[in-house]
Design a protein around this motif. Structure first.
Motif, PDB file in Angstrom:
ATOM      1  N   ARG A   1      22.187  29.989  24.506  1.00 22.35           N
ATOM      2  CA  ARG A   1      21.509  31.260  24.821  1.00 22.35           C
ATOM      3  C   ARG A   1      22.355  32.425  24.313  1.00 22.35           C
TER       4      ARG A   1
ATOM      5  N   LEU B   1      24.416  35.411  22.823  1.00 19.17           N
ATOM      6  CA  LEU B   1      25.041  35.655  21.515  1.00 19.17           C
ATOM      7  C   LEU B   1      25.155  34.380  20.685  1.00 19.17           C
TER       8      LEU B   1
ATOM      9  N   ASP C   1      26.589  23.333  23.710  1.00 17.61           N
ATOM     10  CA  ASP C   1      26.492  24.032  25.004  1.00 17.61           C
ATOM     11  C   ASP C   1      26.532  22.981  26.104  1.00 17.61           C
TER      12      ASP C   1
ATOM     13  N   TYR D   1      39.112  38.330  34.054  1.00 13.98           N
ATOM     14  CA  TYR D   1      38.297  38.067  32.856  1.00 13.98           C
ATOM     15  C   TYR D   1      38.944  38.712  31.625  1.00 13.98           C
TER      16      TYR D   1
ATOM     17  N   THR E   1      21.838  37.413  29.910  1.00 10.20           N
ATOM     18  CA  THR E   1      22.779  37.253  31.031  1.00 10.20           C
ATOM     19  C   THR E   1      23.222  38.615  31.558  1.00 10.20           C
TER      20      THR E   1
HETATM   21  N1  LIG Z   1      27.216  40.076  26.496  1.00  7.86           N
HETATM   22  C1  LIG Z   1      28.249  40.904  26.558  1.00  7.86           C
HETATM   23  O1  LIG Z   1      28.147  42.093  26.924  1.00  7.86           O
HETATM   24  C2  LIG Z   1      29.617  40.432  26.153  1.00  7.86           C
HETATM   25  C3  LIG Z   1      30.628  41.393  25.987  1.00  7.86           C
HETATM   26  C4  LIG Z   1      31.896  40.977  25.611  1.00  7.86           C
HETATM   27  C5  LIG Z   1      32.149  39.627  25.386  1.00  7.86           C
HETATM   28  N2  LIG Z   1      31.147  38.718  25.569  1.00  7.86           N
HETATM   29  C6  LIG Z   1      31.453  37.302  25.333  1.00  7.86           C
HETATM   30  O2  LIG Z   1      30.503  36.782  24.416  1.00  7.86           O
HETATM   31  C7  LIG Z   1      30.281  35.406  24.701  1.00  7.86           C
HETATM   32  C8  LIG Z   1      28.793  35.146  24.850  1.00  7.86           C
HETATM   33  O3  LIG Z   1      28.240  36.070  25.772  1.00  7.86           O
HETATM   34  P1  LIG Z   1      26.703  35.959  26.239  1.00  7.86           P
HETATM   35  O4  LIG Z   1      26.374  37.245  26.911  1.00  7.86           O
HETATM   36  O5  LIG Z   1      25.881  35.472  25.132  1.00  7.86           O
HETATM   37  O6  LIG Z   1      26.901  34.814  27.367  1.00  7.86           O
HETATM   38  P2  LIG Z   1      25.825  33.860  28.088  1.00  7.86           P
HETATM   39  O7  LIG Z   1      26.362  33.635  29.456  1.00  7.86           O
HETATM   40  O8  LIG Z   1      24.442  34.410  27.931  1.00  7.86           O
HETATM   41  O9  LIG Z   1      25.904  32.512  27.250  1.00  7.86           O
HETATM   42  C9  LIG Z   1      27.072  31.741  27.260  1.00  7.86           C
HETATM   43  C10 LIG Z   1      26.707  30.309  26.926  1.00  7.86           C
HETATM   44  O10 LIG Z   1      27.920  29.555  26.968  1.00  7.86           O
HETATM   45  C11 LIG Z   1      27.665  28.331  27.633  1.00  7.86           C
HETATM   46  N3  LIG Z   1      28.900  27.822  28.229  1.00  7.86           N
HETATM   47  C12 LIG Z   1      29.582  28.354  29.277  1.00  7.86           C
HETATM   48  N4  LIG Z   1      30.630  27.575  29.579  1.00  7.86           N
HETATM   49  C13 LIG Z   1      30.615  26.542  28.694  1.00  7.86           C
HETATM   50  C14 LIG Z   1      31.430  25.404  28.515  1.00  7.86           C
HETATM   51  N5  LIG Z   1      32.471  25.145  29.324  1.00  7.86           N
HETATM   52  N6  LIG Z   1      31.146  24.546  27.495  1.00  7.86           N
HETATM   53  C15 LIG Z   1      30.074  24.761  26.691  1.00  7.86           C
HETATM   54  N7  LIG Z   1      29.242  25.809  26.847  1.00  7.86           N
HETATM   55  C16 LIG Z   1      29.511  26.690  27.836  1.00  7.86           C
HETATM   56  C17 LIG Z   1      26.628  28.674  28.696  1.00  7.86           C
HETATM   57  O11 LIG Z   1      25.918  27.505  29.138  1.00  7.86           O
HETATM   58  C18 LIG Z   1      25.756  29.690  27.952  1.00  7.86           C
HETATM   59  O12 LIG Z   1      24.669  29.044  27.291  1.00  7.86           O
HETATM   60  C19 LIG Z   1      31.120  35.083  25.935  1.00  7.86           C
HETATM   61  O13 LIG Z   1      32.346  34.516  25.531  1.00  7.86           O
HETATM   62  C20 LIG Z   1      31.351  36.445  26.571  1.00  7.86           C
HETATM   63  O14 LIG Z   1      32.535  36.471  27.348  1.00  7.86           O
HETATM   64  C21 LIG Z   1      29.882  39.086  25.936  1.00  7.86           C
END
Ligand SMILES: NC(=O)c1ccc[n+]([C@@H]2O[C@H](COP(=O)([O-])OP(=O)(O)OC[C@H]3O[C@@H](n4cnc5c(N)ncnc54)[C@H](O)[C@@H]3O)[C@@H](O)[C@H]2O)c1
Length: 247
Positions: free
Chosen positions: A17, A19, A38, A152, A189
């Motif tokens: 899902r 990014l 995932d 975090y 999310t």
């Molecule tokens: N969305 C934001 O504003 C934002 C900002 C800064 C950094 N990030 C980083 O970007 C990345 C993606 O963000 P997002 O908003 O798309 O997150 P999200 O929570 O929508 O998606 C994360 C995905 O990673 C998977 N996942 C989690 N733990 C896992 C594991 N142990 N093994 C395999 N898969 C696993 C989840 O099942 C999920 O499908 C993350 O690392 C997050 O910290 C996001």
């Protein structure tokens, strides 16, 4: 526009899902074969099916060395090797963004296990299949939170440290390693987890008034994995609307 990677092979963690799924769709649109990993089996299969023929979904947890090793070997066997790795899987939901004393050691261990050691485990498992391939490149997804502390944020500061470490250690294998530190990006999310007041409070600290979108991070990823970035390694590109600059 093409980022010059057509025909290559990309692995993206957390591809079910948000990014990760968006990175997979973008790289497939540039003609790459993409392997999404995932821990959410149903989500990753649906994401791959949604992208189409160039995508395959693998159920796996980035903290499980045996699982990740088997997936990398399967991807390399099916596709001949791995050219691009996006270490995107991460825990950043509300429950993992609390003060350390409130989270307790068990949750803090899980946070670092996924965000930090997961990045190490996946990189070590992928690198033998990337070594020596022209244009091989790794992008780690850190966060603007890395520059403002918190549990975090500290886990994401470690991701930036790992980016510098692996840039040095993998250069002789011809693999570039960079990171992106996104500001607030309105993925599903973030929309469901963060109250609009919190999103607006963070946005008020940006220089630019716009919402950060998945496309903004895709564009940074496409640059870092492209031949145009051939002399760039060990760097962290902040894509924040000025949030990081304002801290
Ligand atoms: N969305 C934001 O504003 C934002 C900002 C800064 C950094 N990030 C980083 O970007 C990345 C993606 O963000 P997002 O908003 O798309 O997150 P999200 O929570 O929508 O998606 C994360 C995905 O990673 C998977 N996942 C989690 N733990 C896992 C594991 N142990 N093994 C395999 N898969 C696993 C989840 O099942 C999920 O499908 C993350 O690392 C997050 O910290 C996001």
């Amino acid at each position: 526009m093409t980022n010059g990677c057509g025909g290559k092979v990309a692995v993206i963690t957390g591809g079910g899902r948000g990014l990760g799924r968006a990175f997979g769709a973008a790289l497939a649109a540039h003609g790459m074969r993409v392997a999404l990993i995932d821990r959410d089996d149903a989500a990753v299969r649906a994401a791959a099916a949604g992208i189409g023929q160039l995508a395959t979904g693998y159920a796996g947890d980035v903290t499980d060395e045996a699982q990740i090793g088997a997936i990398m070997a399967a991807v390399a066997k099916a596709s001949g090797g791995i050219d691009i790795l996006i270490n995107n899987a991460g825990l950043h939901s509300h429950e993992y963004s609390q003060p350390l004393a409130e989270m307790g050691l068990q949750k803090i261990r899980r946070l670092f296990d996924v965000n930090v050691l997961g990045t190490v485990a996946v990189t070590l498992a992928a690198q033998p299949f990337m070594a020596g391939r022209k244009g091989a490149s790794i992008v780690n997804i850190a966060s603007a939170a890395a520059f403002s502390g918190g549990g975090y944020g500290t886990s994401k500061l470690a991701v930036i440290g790992l980016t510098m470490t692996f840039a040095r250690e993998l250069a002789s294998a011809g693999i570039r390693v960079n990171a992106i530190a996104p500001g607030i990006i309105l993925t599903d999310t973030i929309r469901s987890e963060l109250p609009p007041e919190t999103v607006n409070r963070v946005k008020a600290m940006q220089y630019l008034p716009d919402d950060g979108t998945e496309q903004d991070i895709i564009d940074a990823m496409l640059y870092l994995t492209s031949p145009q970035a051939r002399f760039v390694t060990g760097e962290t590109l902040r894509v924040t609307g000025g949030l990081a600059a304002g801290i």
